[in-house]
Design an enzyme around this catalytic site. Structure first.
Site, PDB file in Angstrom:
ATOM      1  N   GLN A 177       0.842  -1.195   0.000  1.00 46.25           N
ATOM      2  CA  GLN A 177       0.000   0.000   0.000  1.00 46.25           C
ATOM      3  C   GLN A 177       0.881   1.250   0.000  1.00 46.25           C
ATOM      4  O   GLN A 177       1.899   1.229   0.685  1.00 46.25           O
ATOM      5  CB  GLN A 177      -0.899   0.019   1.241  1.00 46.25           C
ATOM      6  N   GLY A 304       3.150   1.482  11.447  1.00 52.36           N
ATOM      7  CA  GLY A 304       2.758   0.797  12.673  1.00 52.36           C
ATOM      8  C   GLY A 304       2.267  -0.600  12.342  1.00 52.36           C
ATOM      9  O   GLY A 304       2.686  -1.588  12.932  1.00 52.36           O
ATOM     10  N   MET A 306       0.128  -3.042   8.991  1.00 51.56           N
ATOM     11  CA  MET A 306      -0.457  -3.134   7.650  1.00 51.56           C
ATOM     12  C   MET A 306      -1.370  -4.354   7.633  1.00 51.56           C
ATOM     13  O   MET A 306      -0.936  -5.457   7.994  1.00 51.56           O
ATOM     14  CB  MET A 306       0.661  -3.249   6.604  1.00 51.56           C
ATOM     15  N   GLU A 307      -2.598  -4.094   7.188  1.00 47.81           N
ATOM     16  CA  GLU A 307      -3.671  -5.079   7.306  1.00 47.81           C
ATOM     17  C   GLU A 307      -3.640  -6.170   6.245  1.00 47.81           C
ATOM     18  O   GLU A 307      -4.678  -6.525   5.681  1.00 47.81           O
ATOM     19  CB  GLU A 307      -5.012  -4.349   7.261  1.00 47.81           C
ATOM     20  N   ASN A 308      -2.472  -6.712   5.925  1.00 48.48           N
ATOM     21  CA  ASN A 308      -2.416  -7.755   4.909  1.00 48.48           C
ATOM     22  C   ASN A 308      -3.336  -8.905   5.322  1.00 48.48           C
ATOM     23  O   ASN A 308      -3.270  -9.374   6.456  1.00 48.48           O
ATOM     24  CB  ASN A 308      -0.974  -8.205   4.716  1.00 48.48           C
ATOM     25  N   HIS A 331      -6.864  -2.051  15.287  1.00 51.28           N
ATOM     26  CA  HIS A 331      -6.964  -1.311  14.026  1.00 51.28           C
ATOM     27  C   HIS A 331      -6.764  -2.242  12.813  1.00 51.28           C
ATOM     28  O   HIS A 331      -7.604  -2.283  11.916  1.00 51.28           O
ATOM     29  CB  HIS A 331      -5.932  -0.178  14.017  1.00 51.28           C
ATOM     30  N   GLU A 332      -5.674  -2.976  12.828  1.00 49.07           N
ATOM     31  CA  GLU A 332      -5.396  -3.830  11.654  1.00 49.07           C
ATOM     32  C   GLU A 332      -6.457  -4.914  11.514  1.00 49.07           C
ATOM     33  O   GLU A 332      -6.868  -5.253  10.403  1.00 49.07           O
ATOM     34  CB  GLU A 332      -3.990  -4.424  11.727  1.00 49.07           C
ATOM     35  N   HIS A 335      -9.638  -3.677   9.869  1.00 49.83           N
ATOM     36  CA  HIS A 335      -9.572  -3.590   8.407  1.00 49.83           C
ATOM     37  C   HIS A 335     -10.108  -4.865   7.736  1.00 49.83           C
ATOM     38  O   HIS A 335     -10.418  -4.832   6.536  1.00 49.83           O
ATOM     39  CB  HIS A 335      -8.129  -3.376   7.952  1.00 49.83           C
ATOM     40  N   GLU A 354      -9.642   4.029   6.328  1.00 49.29           N
ATOM     41  CA  GLU A 354      -8.933   4.360   7.570  1.00 49.29           C
ATOM     42  C   GLU A 354      -9.837   5.008   8.621  1.00 49.29           C
ATOM     43  O   GLU A 354      -9.660   4.789   9.821  1.00 49.29           O
ATOM     44  CB  GLU A 354      -7.727   5.244   7.266  1.00 49.29           C
ATOM     45  N   ASP A 410       0.382   8.124  -1.381  1.00 48.29           N
ATOM     46  CA  ASP A 410       0.814   7.873  -0.008  1.00 48.29           C
ATOM     47  C   ASP A 410       0.669   9.138   0.826  1.00 48.29           C
ATOM     48  O   ASP A 410       0.845   9.115   2.031  1.00 48.29           O
ATOM     49  CB  ASP A 410       2.288   7.456   0.046  1.00 48.29           C
ATOM     50  N   TYR A 418      -7.924   9.548   9.169  1.00 45.60           N
ATOM     51  CA  TYR A 418      -8.125   8.648  10.310  1.00 45.60           C
ATOM     52  C   TYR A 418      -9.069   9.264  11.339  1.00 45.60           C
ATOM     53  O   TYR A 418     -10.084   8.686  11.703  1.00 45.60           O
ATOM     54  CB  TYR A 418      -6.792   8.343  11.005  1.00 45.60           C
ATOM     55  N   LYS A 594       6.414   7.348  11.674  1.00 39.53           N
ATOM     56  CA  LYS A 594       5.688   8.202  12.603  1.00 39.53           C
ATOM     57  C   LYS A 594       6.525   8.527  13.831  1.00 39.53           C
ATOM     58  O   LYS A 594       6.492   9.642  14.349  1.00 39.53           O
ATOM     59  CB  LYS A 594       4.403   7.497  13.051  1.00 39.53           C
TER      60      LYS A 594
HETATM   61  N1  BES Z   1      -3.285   0.670   5.958  1.00 37.76           N
HETATM   62  C1  BES Z   1      -2.566   1.402   6.923  1.00 37.76           C
HETATM   63  C2  BES Z   1      -1.126   1.686   6.564  1.00 37.76           C
HETATM   64  C3  BES Z   1      -0.941   2.495   5.305  1.00 37.76           C
HETATM   65  C4  BES Z   1      -1.797   3.522   4.967  1.00 37.76           C
HETATM   66  C5  BES Z   1       0.123   2.217   4.493  1.00 37.76           C
HETATM   67  C6  BES Z   1      -1.602   4.232   3.792  1.00 37.76           C
HETATM   68  C7  BES Z   1       0.322   2.928   3.333  1.00 37.76           C
HETATM   69  C8  BES Z   1      -0.535   3.935   2.970  1.00 37.76           C
HETATM   70  C9  BES Z   1      -2.618   0.723   8.274  1.00 37.76           C
HETATM   71  O1  BES Z   1      -3.806   0.061   8.547  1.00 37.76           O
HETATM   72  C10 BES Z   1      -2.565   1.813   9.291  1.00 37.76           C
HETATM   73  O2  BES Z   1      -3.452   2.616   9.309  1.00 37.76           O
HETATM   74  N2  BES Z   1      -1.545   1.816  10.108  1.00 37.76           N
HETATM   75  C11 BES Z   1      -1.440   2.789  11.131  1.00 37.76           C
HETATM   76  C12 BES Z   1      -1.906   2.157  12.413  1.00 37.76           C
HETATM   77  C13 BES Z   1      -2.433   3.077  13.430  1.00 37.76           C
HETATM   78  C14 BES Z   1      -3.444   4.041  12.893  1.00 37.76           C
HETATM   79  C15 BES Z   1      -3.029   2.317  14.589  1.00 37.76           C
HETATM   80  C16 BES Z   1       0.003   3.176  11.236  1.00 37.76           C
HETATM   81  O3  BES Z   1       0.846   2.501  10.644  1.00 37.76           O
HETATM   82  O4  BES Z   1       0.247   4.165  11.867  1.00 37.76           O
HETATM   83 ZN    ZN Z   2      -5.347   1.507   8.799  1.00 39.30          ZN
END
Ligand code: BES
Ligand code: ZN
Length: 645
Positions: A177, A304, A306-308, A331-332, A335, A354, A410, A418, A594
């Site tokens: 993603q 953090g 990824m919801e694979n 969270h994951e 998804h 999200e 991205d 979110y 992050k």
């Molecule tokens: N799907 C996202 C990660 C993502 C979003 C990757 C957009 C690339 C592009 C994943 O589910 C996510 O939201 N991760 C968050 C978790 C947090 C909100 C609990 C993260 O990585 O911060």
């Molecule tokens: Zn997410």
């Protein structure tokens, strides 16, 4: 500058990127904020981030045959597409690729023989990669591409044994993603296409391979692996990982894959995973994907989580010993309904994934850990959102972005997608009541299961199944204000957190007369309270004040990345150079964007800081994921362009 121009932008950095998905480099992006639904509807037909032409021909199934070559940092093999030719005049299959070498393309004839097909690989576009156009005059129902990835593929990270926990086996993992699947599989890289997939993968004998598919906990580790994903998924959910990975169960259907040295702590931290699945099933219907396992990645994982599907990829930085950061798992997991089952149709509708997921995440947290914790997490998110809104262009504060707003998908504004998204759901829940709203959302997941939809479909469905059957509660105009207008509507429900009020009082007392909050109070604090304690600090503190906090609580060198994310930028802004060694160590050890970007952003504000940032980056870079490297490069380049005062 690299294609991965995803950085936490400008002053958003002051408070840190609110989520791991960062806002775009170009906050000024384009379109006016006025509501224009007609435009949204037409634009939803087209995915501006893909060259694919899914109205002409669609991939129904993808069969991969891959070899994982650690020596050359390459995946090599074939991708075979089973195709549905929708448009009777179509004779071309257009695929997305990025930095792939294409060796050969063949198509299956009606007599079962395979023949060479002509193809053209276009020059690369900085954001989208190279369009691969395959001529298929016979409209072959199967086409096969033989290819190899680049060692610098944007969607893969290759780690040497020295960069792993165990130190003996190399490691690799994908992050597809938003549009990085195309860097390791030639694919119709748009959420508008869903396909099933199978894979046969070979790797060195001592390496375990996993994919976003059916990973058998008992599979023999012998260097050959096969996978099947029988449910149709969009390309961004294609995932692979390989390394010294072992499995430990949490329940019958859930478990943890991790390096041997990391697995035990992970199983303890994520012991509630099965309960989370059950809570979500009670709310929104059965979990439809079979197993739900977690893969713990090395600290360089740029996100953090990824919801694979069937195998969420998880950063090790949430394993802090007290389960305080397990909202990530909620969270994951969420998804599996919002995102993997019902998917946004373009990344301009990312909030559908999200935002709804963040809402569900918070419901799971409330159910398992109580309302006080859920409220604290809400308040942290909303504070970040407020900071972000001060900095970003109004066009990025809409939930549904206008096409053309982002060059790089991205780069959608994370706090908006979110937190404003979740807040919108909380608004609807509060107005209609839980019983009605829960039933509505469950119906929504069922209705659109295994489909990709634009925001307009969400609106249509919500009007028909929530607003109209329950008249006089929320107007269409209120609904549309949340989705199409910048900022937060005045009617948004507010959350008060008594536990944060206590933190505010303690912080104010300390700032006033230097009395550090008493051990009897802070011994009850969780990560959330500490985060709030630090986030409420003034822009800078004196060296004496920082020393006093360090003496009392030992922030410098903290193993909790959420605290490091807030403490180090404060230390940098305040000129607290005694933290520099710990800062450098943190930035080298952790690659999760992050957590580290706020510190880089604080550093580049002064010449000495910029120097430390550059030196540290030079040391850290070999261990960073391409996504993180791109973000850090962009921050440093920008600082150099506009030299610090
Ligand atoms: N799907 C996202 C990660 C993502 C979003 C990757 C957009 C690339 C592009 C994943 O589910 C996510 O939201 N991760 C968050 C978790 C947090 C909100 C609990 C993260 O990585 O911060
Ligand atoms: Zn997410």
């Amino acid at each position: 500058m690299t294609r991965l121009l995803t950085i936490c932008f400008a002053a958003t950095l002051a408070a840190g990127c609110s989520r791991d998905a960062a806002p775009p480099a170009d906050g000024s992006a384009g379109a006016p904020a006025a509501t224009d639904q007609a435009e949204m509807t037409t634009a939803a037909e087209h995915d501006e981030y893909s060259y694919a032409e899914p109205d002409k021909v669609r991939t129904e199934d993808l069969a991969l045959q891959l070899d994982v070559d650690f020596d050359n940092r390459q995946l090599t093999g074939t991708a075979t597409y089973t195709l549905d030719w929708l448009d009777e005049d179509a004779t071309q299959l257009v695929l997305d690729t990025r930095d792939l070498s294409i060796e050969k393309v063949v198509g299956e004839r009606s007599d079962g023989r395979w023949e060479d097909l002509e193809y053209e690989l276009a020059d690369a576009d900085e954001n989208l990669g190279s369009k691969l156009t395959i001529e298929a005059p016979q409209r072959s129902s199967r086409i096969r591409v033989t290819y190899a990835t680049s060692p610098d593929a944007s969607g893969l990270q290759w780690l040497t044994p020295a960069m792993t926990e165990g130190g003996e086996t190399p490691f690799m993992f994908s992050q597809s993603q938003q549009i990085h699947a195309r860097s390791w599989v030639p694919v119709q890289d748009t959420t508008r296409v869903r396909f099933t997939y199978t894979a046969n993968v070979t790797a060195p004998d001592d390496v375990m391979v996993l994919m976003s598919a059916d990973n058998d906990p008992d599979a023999a580790r012998d260097g050959t692996y096969s996978f099947e994903m029988p449910q149709p998924i969009p390309s961004y959910l294609l995932a692979i990982a390989a390394g010294d990975l072992v499995f430990e169960p949490i329940s019958e259907r859930a478990g943890v894959w991790a390096e041997p040295a990391a697995v035990e702590a992970a199983v303890a931290e994520f012991a509630d995973t099965e309960k989370m699945i059950q809570v979500t099933e009670e709310l929104y219907g059965p979990y439809r994907w079979g197993r739900y396992d977690l893969l713990i990645l090395p600290p360089s994982f740029p996100y953090g989580g990824m919801e694979n599907p069937r195998l969420s990829f998880i950063t090790p930085t949430v394993i802090v010993g007290d389960q305080s950061l397990v909202a990530l798992i909620a969270h994951e997991l969420a998804h599996s309904w919002s995102g993997n089952l019902v998917t946004f149709s373009t990344s301009n509708d990312a909030w559908l994934n999200e935002g709804i997921t963040s809402y569900v995440e918070n419901r799971i947290v409330e159910e398992l850990y109580g309302k006080a914790r859920a409220d604290m997490e809400n308040v942290i998110g909303r504070n970040e959102l407020a900071v972000e809104f001060e900095e970003i262009d109004p066009s990025l504060q809409r939930l549904a972005l206008k096409p053309g707003t982002l060059d790089d998908p991205d780069g959608s504004s994370s706090a908006t997608v979110y937190t404003k998204g979740a807040w919108f759901m909380q608004f609807l829940e509060q107005r209609f009541g839980r019983e009605t709203f829960d039933a509505f959302l469950r119906g929504y997941f069922d209705h659109f299961a295994f489909q990709s939809i634009p925001t307009t479909k969400f609106i249509e469905y919500t009007k028909a199944h929530l607003l109209e059957p329950n008249p006089g509660i929320v107007s269409a105009a209120e609904l549309e204000e949340w989705i199409y207008e910048p900022g937060i509507p005045d009617n948004a429900p507010q959350t008060d957190s008594p536990r944060f009020n206590a933190v505010d009082t303690a912080r104010a007392a300390w700032l006033d007369d230097g009395t550090v909050p008493a051990q009897s109070l802070t011994s009850e604090w969780t990560t959330q309270e500490w985060v709030h304690f630090l986030e409420g600090m003034p822009e800078t503190l004196s060296i004496e004040q920082l020393d006093a906090l360090d003496d009392a609580y030992g922030f410098t060198g903290t193993p909790n990345g959420e605290l490091a994310q807030r403490w180090y930028p404060l230390a940098v802004r305040s000129g607290y150079t005694q933290a520099n060694d710990a800062i450098a160590e943190f930035l080298v050890d952790i690659g999760r964007r992050k957590l580290i970007m706020p510190t880089y952003a604080a550093l580049v504000q002064t010449p000495e800081g910029l120097q430390l940032a550059e030196e540290t980056f030079a040391e850290a870079r070999p261990g960073y994921h391409p996504i993180t490297t791109g973000s850090v490069e962009a921050v440093i380049a920008e600082a150099k362009q506009a030299p610090a005062q």
